[in-house]
Design an enzyme around this catalytic site. Structure first.
Site, short mmCIF file in Angstrom:
data_model
loop_
_atom_site.label_atom_id
_atom_site.label_comp_id
_atom_site.label_asym_id
_atom_site.label_seq_id
_atom_site.Cartn_x
_atom_site.Cartn_y
_atom_site.Cartn_z
N GLU A 207 37.21 2.81 32.28
CA GLU A 207 38.02 4.03 32.35
C GLU A 207 39.15 3.84 31.35
OE1 GLU A 207 39.62 5.08 36.18
OE2 GLU A 207 40.66 6.81 35.31
N ARG B 193 33.75 -10.44 40.75
CA ARG B 193 34.83 -10.20 39.79
C ARG B 193 35.42 -11.50 39.31
NH1 ARG B 193 37.14 -5.05 40.49
NH2 ARG B 193 39.01 -5.64 39.37
N LYS C 111 44.82 -2.88 36.80
CA LYS C 111 45.40 -2.13 35.68
C LYS C 111 46.68 -1.42 36.11
CE LYS C 111 41.36 -0.39 34.16
NZ LYS C 111 40.44 0.52 33.45
P1 ATP Z 1 41.19 -1.76 37.79
O1 ATP Z 1 40.71 -1.85 39.22
O2 ATP Z 1 42.09 -2.86 37.36
O3 ATP Z 1 41.67 -0.40 37.39
P2 ATP Z 1 38.58 -1.12 37.04
O4 ATP Z 1 37.52 -1.91 37.66
O5 ATP Z 1 38.84 0.20 37.64
O6 ATP Z 1 39.88 -2.01 36.95
P3 ATP Z 1 37.20 -0.11 34.81
O7 ATP Z 1 37.74 0.34 33.52
O8 ATP Z 1 36.63 0.90 35.74
O9 ATP Z 1 38.36 -0.92 35.50
O10 ATP Z 1 36.18 -1.29 34.60
C1 ATP Z 1 35.11 -1.26 33.70
C2 ATP Z 1 34.09 -2.29 34.08
O11 ATP Z 1 34.69 -3.58 34.11
C3 ATP Z 1 33.53 -2.03 35.47
O12 ATP Z 1 32.13 -2.19 35.40
C4 ATP Z 1 34.16 -3.09 36.32
O13 ATP Z 1 33.31 -3.45 37.37
C5 ATP Z 1 34.40 -4.22 35.33
N1 ATP Z 1 35.54 -5.04 35.76
C6 ATP Z 1 36.80 -4.63 36.00
N2 ATP Z 1 37.56 -5.64 36.44
C7 ATP Z 1 36.77 -6.74 36.47
C8 ATP Z 1 36.97 -8.12 36.84
N3 ATP Z 1 38.15 -8.57 37.26
N4 ATP Z 1 35.92 -8.97 36.74
C9 ATP Z 1 34.73 -8.52 36.31
N5 ATP Z 1 34.47 -7.26 35.94
C10 ATP Z 1 35.47 -6.37 36.03
MG MG Z 2 37.24 1.68 37.77
#
Ligand code: ATP
Ligand code: MG
Length: 569
Positions: free
Chosen positions: A43, A273, A283
């Site tokens: 995102e 994760r 984020k």
């Molecule tokens: P946040 O919760 O910090 O906003 P998010 O998961 O919503 O992070 P996205 O931009 O939606 O962030 O993530 C893109 C991809 O990265 C998704 O497939 C997510 O599962 C993966 N991802 C995000 N954080 C992690 C992490 N700590 N370890 C592994 N993969 C991750």
């Molecule tokens: Mg997300």
């Protein structure tokens, strides 16, 4: 023979992670005509962090390994939080990590298709417009053991739903006043089936579609369908989405209705994760740190962002090495940041050029060295890789050495500089300390020594054993520099777990130390950001992006383990 073959096959299997095993099985069954397609779906609401790097290595890694493709898809369904600044930084960071996407897609490319699909569901009596507040909707959700309560709007006529859904999108309805919900089952043991929200109203203009849309699809109504539209075969995501998977499949089943049921469909697979000690990875929290100036921007070298690590001097290889070390499993874990640092040291040990820098200088005068003499001494660039050659470093009568390397009254085991004791000056001579000057506050101002001209490094007579080797730079030739020492951003191992404290209170007040009175050897005058250096006996450093010829600035990437203890043994 047969046994041996089976052994080899099962060993080979063990080397694969569980996702690669699933993929190989799918390939062997001829699923999806042998096609492998993944996507990385960020995102654009913030900069990528090292957790994303774990997902990136997997999404792009398996596509590369199995001759498939990986697309970059921006999950841009919430304009109130998203921005092109993030779209650009995400592409820059993925490219820096060394991966190439096949195509760039946006969930917003599918807004019309998703809208049409929602209208279809309304017409089939499978979706309705709810006018309750989000609090009321939440109250009616029930609990995993108690069924929820049906909304009073659940059974309104199709025509009314269609008209209201139009209004949700035309701007006539205020944000928060209406949502479109799927009509599934308020008693389903999976809470995600209790009439999940499909659309909400957001009036902030979208960075790509402007003000064309006011009704925006929720993650659960956009993600699976986007995967399906693109032909994704394996949709890899983190474990928290496991409970969303039945809903992901539900919408795809609804979407496929009336078409060939053998049609290809994406398979969601979840992995653990990446969580790092002494770090936050959300984020939202990282954005708070930036917005409240608790750090100096997204690329502050203390941030766990990809651009932060880059500015700090990490290499893509170091990050990938660490991700390979921790692997992919089905179990949540907290990964030790010292493992990441170890991977970084291992990587930089092979590539960093060895140079001399004095961070806390005090003057050393070699009283029997001629006033005007200057010698050019050879310094090996990297003893781990002699092919990297060497460079020259000037030696003269007055040198800067580290204040910590001198003690007037030293204990027995102090093998550095103290009156009467011999030490070697790295790449130069053996010197013997003869005394020091002090100011009225007893601070050492100058140290004196004599050198033995027969002990020049590399000369046959230089075999004399001394216990300590010190680094130095020539006062006349060294360049002043600023050095920034970084430490862990948080004081506690798992800041996200301290529920009764605001995460801001857990910040380490000493996470940045700026030293403005350092000297580095002249060789560093032409260095650029992302050049990697080992300041001998101190650690690994890289020039900061703000470093100029007139004002050299270095970031400490990572310290050397056990700095002087090792060298003086
Ligand atoms: P946040 O919760 O910090 O906003 P998010 O998961 O919503 O992070 P996205 O931009 O939606 O962030 O993530 C893109 C991809 O990265 C998704 O497939 C997510 O599962 C993966 N991802 C995000 N954080 C992690 C992490 N700590 N370890 C592994 N993969 C991750
Ligand atoms: Mg997300």
């Amino acid at each position: 023979m047969t046994n041996n073959n089976t052994d080899t096959a099962s060993n080979e299997k063990k080397r694969l992670n569980f996702i690669e095993q699933i993929i190989e099985e799918d390939l062997s069954k001829g699923k999806n005509d042998g096609r492998i397609q993944t996507r990385f779906p960020p995102e654009p609401n913030g900069y990528l962090h090292i957790g994303h790097a774990k997902a990136i290595c997997l999404d792009f890694g398996v596509a590369e390994k199995y001759n498939g493709v990986c697309n970059l898809r921006f999950d841009d369904t919430n304009p109130s939080k998203e921005d092109v600044e993030y779209v650009d930084s995400i592409q820059e960071d993925i490219a820096w990590l060394g991966y190439k996407w096949n195509e760039v897609f946006y969930a917003s490319d599918y807004f019309q298709q998703l809208w049409d699909f929602a209208v279809k569901l309304i017409k089939e009596g499978k979706a309705y417009v709810d006018e309750q507040t989000s609090e009321q909707i939440a109250e009616q959700k029930g609990t995993p053991t108690q069924p929820g309560t049906e909304s009073p709007y659940r059974n309104r006529p199709v025509e009314e739903n269609l008209a209201l859904f139009e209004k949700m999108n035309s701007g006539e309805i205020e944000e928060g006043k209406m949502v479109l919900r799927a009509k599934i089952d308020m008693a389903n043991p999976n809470m995600h089936f209790r009439d999940p929200i499909m659309y909400r109203i957001i009036k902030t203009p979208h960075h790509r579609t402007g003000d064309k849309w006011k009704a925006y699809p929720m993650y659960d109504f956009a993600h699976g369908q986007s995967d399906y539209f693109e032909g994704v075969t394996h949709s890899l995501c983190t474990l928290e989405f496991t409970v969303h998977r039945p809903l992901y499949d539900y919408f795809i089943d609804e979407l496929k209705e009336g078409r060939d049921l053998e049609d290809h469909r994406p398979q969601q697979i979840e992995f653990n994760r990446l969580n790092l000690t002494y770090t936050v990875m959300s984020k939202r929290k990282l954005l708070t740190l930036v917005k409240e100036n608790l750090v100096n921007g997204w690329d502050d070298p203390r941030m766990p962002t990809i651009c932060g690590f880059r500015r700090r001097g990490y290499t893509p290889e170091a990050i990938k090495k660490f991700i390979t070390m921790i692997g992919y499993t089905k179990f949540e874990a907290l990964n030790d940041i010292s493992m990441l640092e170890a991977a970084c040291r291992e990587d930089l040990n092979m590539r960093a050029t060895r140079v001399s820098a004095v961070l806390n200088p005090v003057k050393l005068i070699i009283t029997n060295y001629p006033e005007d003499m200057v010698e050019e001494l050879e310094a090996v660039n990297n003893p781990e890789n002699l092919a990297e050659g060497s460079h020259m470093i000037e030696f003269s009568r007055e040198l800067w050495i580290e204040r910590e390397d001198f003690m007037e009254d030293a204990p027995k085991k102090f093998f550095r500089m103290t009156p009467g004791q011999e030490v070697r000056l790295k790449n130069a001579y053996i010197v013997k300390c003869t005394g020091c000057d002090k100011d009225e506050n007893d601070n050492i101002t100058k140290i004196y020594c004599t050198y033995d001209p027969d002990t020049k490094s590399g000369m046959p007579a230089s075999n004399r054993k001394v216990k300590g080797t010190l680094h130095w730079v020539s006062c006349r030739h060294a360049i002043p520099a600023e050095v920034r020492l970084y430490d862990r951003l948080f004081m506690v191992e798992n800041p996200s777990e301290e529920k009764d404290k605001d995460f801001r209170e857990l910040l380490n007040p000493d996470s940045l130390k700026v030293l403005t009175n350092c000297y580095v050897e002249k060789y560093l005058l032409d260095c650029k950001p992302m050049d990697h250096f080992q300041f001998q006996r101190i650690g690994y450093f890289t020039p900061d992006k703000d470093s100029t010829k007139d004002r050299l600035i270095f970031n400490r990437t990572v310290s050397l383990k056990d700095t002087w203890a090792k060298i003086n043994k």
